[in-house]
Design a protein around this motif. Sequence first.
Motif, PDB file in Angstrom:
ATOM      1  N   TYR A  20      80.851 -85.280 109.531  1.00 59.46           N
ATOM      2  CA  TYR A  20      82.063 -85.016 108.750  1.00 59.46           C
ATOM      3  C   TYR A  20      83.249 -84.653 109.640  1.00 59.46           C
ATOM      4  O   TYR A  20      84.385 -85.011 109.331  1.00 59.46           O
ATOM      5  CB  TYR A  20      81.814 -83.960 107.663  1.00 59.46           C
TER       6      TYR A  20
ATOM      7  N   HIS B 104      87.535 -82.868 105.173  1.00 60.11           N
ATOM      8  CA  HIS B 104      86.358 -83.296 105.946  1.00 60.11           C
ATOM      9  C   HIS B 104      86.173 -82.427 107.187  1.00 60.11           C
ATOM     10  O   HIS B 104      85.044 -82.046 107.523  1.00 60.11           O
ATOM     11  CB  HIS B 104      86.481 -84.760 106.365  1.00 60.11           C
TER      12      HIS B 104
ATOM     13  N   VAL C 214      84.376 -88.024 110.920  1.00 60.46           N
ATOM     14  CA  VAL C 214      85.055 -88.755 109.842  1.00 60.46           C
ATOM     15  C   VAL C 214      86.453 -88.182 109.613  1.00 60.46           C
ATOM     16  O   VAL C 214      87.417 -88.930 109.421  1.00 60.46           O
ATOM     17  CB  VAL C 214      84.211 -88.711 108.543  1.00 60.46           C
TER      18      VAL C 214
END
Length: 136
Positions: free
Chosen positions: A17, A55, A20
């Motif tokens: 995450y 994120h 990302v």
Amino acid sequence: MTSSPNRLVAVIFGAVYILVGLLGFTATAGVDFLATDGGLLLGIFMVNPLHNIAHLLIGAALLIGGLSNVRAAKGVNIVVGAAYLLLGIVGFFIEGSAANILALNAADHFLHLGSAIVLLGVGLAADKQVSTRAAV
């Protein structure tokens, strides 16, 4: 850490995450912070700068929990999993509306639901000898 499924999953998901979130900024050049239509990450997932920051924060929470101890990892997996379950469901209803401040699309909803299943599954089923409640 490798003896605890919760710690392993939290560290892996946390790192993914964070990655990302960072990659998302490559797709959001010129996109407003709260745009309901964002840029496409990997040509599939819609993101805006707020979504990228979310994120990063979620990834950091998972990574910190996973690197801390089993109890922290289990707790963060359950909390983030529950949040992603809620977001995955609600996302279908807010897509295309002004409430879609994270610029979510159908691919995002399914990814969030998949993350929820893994995080909640591991959080609730593994490391059963560890309680997420504080000692009294």
